[in-house]
Write an enzyme that holds these catalytic residues in place. Structure first.
Site, PDB file in Angstrom:
ATOM      1  N   THR A 150       6.545  -4.093   4.292  1.00  0.00           N
ATOM      2  CA  THR A 150       7.672  -3.188   4.587  1.00  0.00           C
ATOM      3  C   THR A 150       8.699  -3.962   5.377  1.00  0.00           C
ATOM      4  OG1 THR A 150       6.468  -2.338   6.206  1.00  0.00           O
ATOM      5  CG2 THR A 150       6.897  -0.794   4.237  1.00  0.00           C
ATOM      6  N   ILE A 167       2.836  -3.834   5.791  1.00  0.00           N
ATOM      7  CA  ILE A 167       2.194  -3.608   4.228  1.00  0.00           C
ATOM      8  C   ILE A 167       3.614  -4.215   3.213  1.00  0.00           C
ATOM      9  CG2 ILE A 167       0.794  -1.823   4.817  1.00  0.00           C
ATOM     10  CD1 ILE A 167       2.800   0.169   3.871  1.00  0.00           C
ATOM     11  N   ASN A 203      16.798  -2.834  10.841  1.00  0.00           N
ATOM     12  CA  ASN A 203      16.953  -4.190   9.889  1.00  0.00           C
ATOM     13  C   ASN A 203      17.470  -3.470   8.670  1.00  0.00           C
ATOM     14  OD1 ASN A 203      16.841  -6.179   8.342  1.00  0.00           O
ATOM     15  ND2 ASN A 203      14.774  -6.882   9.094  1.00  0.00           N
ATOM     16  N   GLY A 262       1.098  -1.166  -0.019  1.00  0.00           N
ATOM     17  CA  GLY A 262       0.104  -0.097   0.035  1.00  0.00           C
ATOM     18  C   GLY A 262       1.019   1.241   0.101  1.00  0.00           C
ATOM     19  N   GLY A 268      11.268   4.596   4.202  1.00  0.00           N
ATOM     20  CA  GLY A 268      10.122   4.003   3.293  1.00  0.00           C
ATOM     21  C   GLY A 268       9.788   5.179   2.200  1.00  0.00           C
ATOM     22  N   GLU A 269       9.551   6.409   2.805  1.00  0.00           N
ATOM     23  CA  GLU A 269       9.226   7.291   1.616  1.00  0.00           C
ATOM     24  C   GLU A 269      10.463   8.232   1.188  1.00  0.00           C
ATOM     25  OE1 GLU A 269       4.801   8.332   2.697  1.00  0.00           O
ATOM     26  OE2 GLU A 269       5.670   8.071   4.864  1.00  0.00           O
TER      27      GLU A 269
END
Ligand code: MOS
Length: 756
Positions: free
Chosen positions: A483, A481, A649, A254, A722-723
Site C-alpha cells: 500500500t 502490504i 501520498n 494481503g 484502502g478499503e
C-alpha cells in the site's frame, strides 16, 4: 471546493510520491518470506483432509517416510505441543481460527491440516505429502447456500467495527415500516469470496537453541501484523515474548487474509522444532482456498419504509452470514447502517449459520462492503420505485449527526462528494428510462452508490534517529502490504525533520522494532502519523540539547527551545534560518554518532467514550455497456470521489482507491467460491476457475479526493484509505446493470444468465 494550498510546495505531504521501495521490487532485491534462505533449510508441505465433516481414523505415513530425502512426516502423534493462544485487548493474540492444527481428530472443513511432510526439497516434500494415506469416518458436510441462523451465543467474536454497534435499534422500526406510504423488502446475497493475493501465504521458521535464555524462534511470515503474530506464536510455543521474533519485510499484498495467523505458520515452526532445522512452508494456490480465510457468504434482508418523496421513515437490516465450525470472525454487515442516513426508526440484527467451510476472515472492507452492497442497492431500488434521482435521494436523507451513537461526525462531506462525482461523471445528463441511453451501438447503464469506511487509530510506537552522516532513520514494527507504508513513513520523517525523502531510511516489518499497528482496517497511516511525529520531535529535541551543550557548537549556551531545525540545518530562532548549521556538523563536533527519539500514540478505535463518529465517505459513479445480441456486459467508466481526510501520498492514494474499485468489479461480476455438496471442497480453487477482475476488466477509473483534514484523527488530518474504494461499488454496478437491462440482480455476482 477543497483547498490544496495548505501544504508548501516543498512539503513531502499531500503530493504524488513514488514508492521508495520501488527499485528494490522491480530489481528483485525485495525479500519476501520465501526469499530468506538458511543453511540446511527444509521444505514443508501440509496434507489437507479430503473430507469436510467427520473424523480422522487413521494415517498411513509408511510410504511417505521411506522416500529418499524425506526428513519427517509430522502429525498429531509426533508434532509436539502447540498450545492455544488467547486474545487480548487492542487486537492482540488474535487468530480467526482458534484451534491449533492437529489438536483433535475432528475434521470440520475440507483441506483442514492433518499432517505435514518435511523434506530436503520442495518436490520431495510435495511427493511425500501426496503419499500420506488418511482414512476417515465421514459424514455429509453442510455447505448449503441458503442460510438460517443457528447461533452459538458463547462464541467470542472479533470485529473491526465498534462493539456497541453489533446490534442497533432506535424508534419503532416495525410500526414505522407498517405505516409507510412506500415499502421495500428485499434480500441481497453475497457469495463466499476467497482472498487471492499474488504472493501466497508463506512461513520460514528458524529455531536457534544457542540463546542462553532458552530457544529463540524467528519466523518470517507474509503477515499484515507481525506484533500480533509474535504474541500468538509466543503463546502457542509457551515462550516469553522476547524469545520470538517475526519478520515481514515485503508482502505480495494481503486483503485481510494475512491480518491474523493461520494454522500453517505454527505448523512450520513446530516442524522446524521437531527436525532441528529451518523449515519453509509455502501454501499452494489451491490450499489458499482451504485454510486461510474467506469473506463469508451473506444473506441480508433490507426493509425500507419511506414517504412518497423519498424521506426515510424506517430502515431494517437483518443479516445472516456463514461461519465455520471453529472461527471467531464477525462479518459486520451492519457497521455503516446506523449512521449513513437520517432515519428515525432503525434496526440492525445479525445471525450466523454454521457450515463445514474454512474460517471466515476480514476481506478488504469486511462487513461494510457486503453491507453497503445491500443497503445502497435498496436505496437505489427506492429511488427507482418513486422515480427520484438516486443522488437527490441521498442528499434528501443526509444525516446531521451519527444517529447510531448520537455523536457528531468528525468531518463528513458526503453531499459534496455526491455533487462533485455527479459533475465529473456528467450524471445530470442521465436519462432514467431503462435501456434508453446508447453509444456506438451499445446500451449504456449509469448507476451510483455512496460509500463509507471507519476511521481511527491502532496503538503505535516509532523510533527516529538523526545520524552524523546527515541521514534520518525511522523504525516501526508495522508492515507494508503493497500500500505504500515504507513511503509514508519516509514522508512523515522527512516532513518533521525537513530532510529530503532520499535521506530517510525506513525499517519496518520486524518485531524487534517499536511495536506498530496492524496493516488493516485502513488505519495504518492514521496510526503511525502521531507516533512518528512524536519520535521525530523527541530526536530533534535531543539534537538541540547537543547543539546547546557542546563546546564547539555555535549554539553553545542556547536553550533547546530557542533552536529550530529546518531543511537539515539548526539555527537560533532569534537569528533566523540564514545562519543555520547542518545538523550532522553539530553531531560530528560533539562526537555523537546519532540522537534518538521515541514516540507513542494510543489507539482510538471502538472507544465507547469517543467524542466523534470517525468515518470516511464518498461515492462511485459507474457506466456499464451492454450488448444484448452477444450478452456482453462491461464496466466502461468509473468516477470515484473519496472524503478520507488529508491524503498524504496522492499517488499511492489514487492507486489504493483504484485497486478497491477493481476488486469491486470482481465482487460485482466475477468472484464467488463454490463448495462441492458431496465432499465440501471449494470447487473453483484455482486462478483459472476463481475469476478476479484483471486489467482487461478494468476501465478508466477517475479518482477525486476532497482532502478535508480530519484533525480529530491526527495532526495531519489523515484518516487512511484502502478499503473504502471497494465499499459501495458493487451497488453502483448493479444499479448501472439495471439501468441498462431492466434486470435487478440481488445475488452477486451478476451472471450473464441473469440478464438473458
Ligand atoms: Mo483489511 S480486510 O483490514 O486487511
Amino acid at each position: 471546493m477543497p483547498s490544496t494550498q495548505d501544504s508548501a510546495p516543498a512539503s513531502p505531504i499531500h503530493r504524488d510520491i513514488v514508492r521508495i521501495d520501488g527499485p528494490l521490487k522491480v530489481s528483485g532485491r525485495a525479500q519476501y518470506t520465501s526469499d530468506f534462505h538458511f543453511p540446511g533449510l527444509l521444505y514443508a508441505v501440509p496434507v489437507g483432509a479430503t473430507i469436510a465433516n467427520g473424523k480422522l481414523t487413521g494415517l498411513d505415513t509408511g510410504v511417505a517416510e521411506k522416500m529418499p530425502g524425506v526428513r519427517a512426516i509430522l502429525h498429531r502423534g509426533n508434532i509436539g505441543p502447540i498450545y492455544r493462544s488467547t486474545a487480548q485487548p487492542d487486537f492482540g493474540g488474535i487468530c480467526e481460527e482458534r484451534r491449533p492444527a492437529f489438536e483433535d481428530d475432528a475434521i470440520r472443513y475440507y483441506g483442514q491440516h492433518i499432517a505435514v511432510a518435511v523434506a530436503e526439497t520442495f518436490e520431495t516434500a510435495k511427493a511425500a505429502a501426496d503419499a500420506v494415506r488418511a482414512t476417515y469416518s465421514a459424514e455429509k458436510p453442510n455447505v448449503a447456500e441458503h442460510l438460517e441462523t443457528d447461533d452459538d451465543p458463547d462464541l467470542v467474536i472479533t470485529t473491526f467495527g465498534p462493539r456497541h454497534r453489533l446490534d442497533s435499534h432506535r424508534g419503532d422500526p416495525n410500526g414505522a415500516f407498517a405505516g409507510a406510504p412506500v415499502k421495500l423488502d428485499y434480500t441481497y446475497i453475497t457469495p463466499t469470496e476467497t482472498h487471492n493475493p499474488l504472493e501466497p501465504h508463506a512461513t520460514t521458521a528458524v529455531w536457534d537453541g544457542a540463546i542462553s535464555d532458552g530457544p529463540m524462534l524467528t519466523v518470517y511470515e507474509s503477515s499484515q501484523g507481525v506484533v500480533n503474530l509474535r504474541t500468538v506464536l509466543a503463546q502457542m510455543f509457551g515462550l516469553p515474548l522476547e524469545n520470538v521474533r517475526v519478520i515481514t519485510k515485503f508482502v505480495g499484498s494481503g486483503f485481510g487474509d494475512k491480518l491474523f495467523p493461520w494454522t500453517h505458520c505454527p505448523l512450520a515452526a513446530a516442524a522446524a522444532r521437531q527436525v532441528g532445522r529451518p523449515v519453509r512452508l509455502v501454501l499452494s494456490r489451491k490450499m489458499m482456498f482451504h485454510t486461510v480465510g474467506n469473506r463469508p457468504r451473506t444473506q441480508q434482508r433490507v426493509r425500507i419504509g419511506a414517504t412518497s418523496e423519498g424521506k426515510l421513515l424506517s430502515l431494517q437490516h437483518d443479516y445472516i452470514y456463514q461461519r465455520s465450525m471453529l472461527d471467531a470472525h464477525h462479518e459486520d454487515c451492519g457497521e455503516a447502517t446506523p449512521f449513513h442516513y437520517n432515519v428515525p426508526n432503525l434496526r440492525v440484527t445479525f445471525g450466523r449459520a454454521k457450515r463445514n467451510v474454512g474460517a471466515g476472515a476480514d476481506m478488504r472492507g469486511p462487513g461494510a462492503v457486503p453491507g453497503l452492497y445491500a443497503t445502497e442497492s435498496a436505496m437505489n431500488e427506492l429511488a427507482y420505485e418513486i422515480q427520484i434521482d438516486p443522488v437527490k435521494l441521498r442528499i434528501l436523507n443526509e444525516p446531521k449527526i451519527d444517529e447510531g451513537t448520537g455523536l457528531p461526525f468528525s468531518s463528513r462531506h458526503a453531499v459534496e462528494s455526491y455533487e462533485l462525482g455527479a459533475e465529473k461523471f456528467g450524471w445530470w445528463k442521465r436519462r432514467p428510462g431503462i435501456g434508453t441511453m446508447k453509444r456506438d451501438g451499445l446500451t449504456l447503464g449509469w448507476g451510483m452508490a455512496g460509500c463509507t469506511w471507519l476511521a481511527g487509530r491502532f496503538a503505535a510506537a516509532a523510533n527516529v534517529l538523526l545520524l552524523d552522516d546527515g541521514t534520518v532513520r525511522v523504525a516501526c514494527a508495522t508492515q507494508d502490504i503493497g500500500t505504500g507504508t515504507y513511503t509514508i513513513l519516509a514522508q512523515l520523517a522527512s516532513y518533521r525533520t525537513g530532510l529530503p525523502i532520499e535521506k530517510v531510511e525506513v525499517a519496518l516489518g520486524d518485531t524487534s522494532l517499536p511495536p506498530g499497528p496492524l496493516s488493516g482496517g485502513s488505519l495504518t497511516t492514521a496510526s503511525i502519523v502521531p507516533a512518528v511525529l512524536a519520535a521525530a520531535d523527541s530526536a530533534i529535541s535531543s539534537l538541540m540539547t547537543v547543539a546547546g551543550a557542546t563546546k564547539e557548537s555555535p549554539f553553545r549556551g542556547r536553550k533547546p527551545d530557542d533552536l529550530a531545525l529546518e531543511n537539515g540545518r539548526v539555527f537560533a530562532k532569534a537569528d533566523g534560518p540564514a545562519n543555520g548549521v547542518p545538523f550532522e556538523d553539530l553531531l560530528h563536533g560533539a562526537n555523537v554518532r546519532l540522537v534518538t527519539g521515541d514516540g507513542n500514540a494510543p489507539a482510538m478505535f471502538g472507544d465507547p467514550k469517543a467524542k466523534y463518529s470517525l468515518h470516511s465517505y464518498g461515492c462511485h459513479f459507474v457506466e456499464v455497456t451492454w450488448q444484448p445480441e452477444i450478452a456482453r456486459l462491461r464496466v466502461s467508466r468509473v468516477v470515484t470521489v473519496i472524503d478520507a481526510g488529508k491524503i498524504l501520498n496522492t499517488l499511492a492514494g489514487r492507486n489504493q482507491i483504484r485497486g478497491g474499485v477493481v476488486m469491486g468489479i470482481g465482487m460485482a461480476l466475477l468472484e464467488h467460491t463454490s463448495y462441492d455438496p458431496q465432499n465440501g471442497a471449494p470447487i473453483n480453487s484455482s486462478m483459472a476457475d476463481y475469476l478476479v477482475a484483471v486489467n482487461a476488466d478494468s476501465p478508466p477509473i477517475e479518482v477525486h479526493f476532497l482532502d478535508y483534514p480530519d484533525k480529530e484523527v491526527n495532526e495531519l488530518g489523515a484518516r487512511g484509505i484502502g478499503e473504502i474504494g471497494k465499499a459501495g461499488i458493487a451497488a453502483a454496478i448493479t444499479d448501472a446493470v439495471h439501468h441498462a437491462t431492466g434486470v435487478r440482480v440481488r445475488e452477486l455476482p451478476v451472471k450473464i444468465e441473469d440478464l438473458l
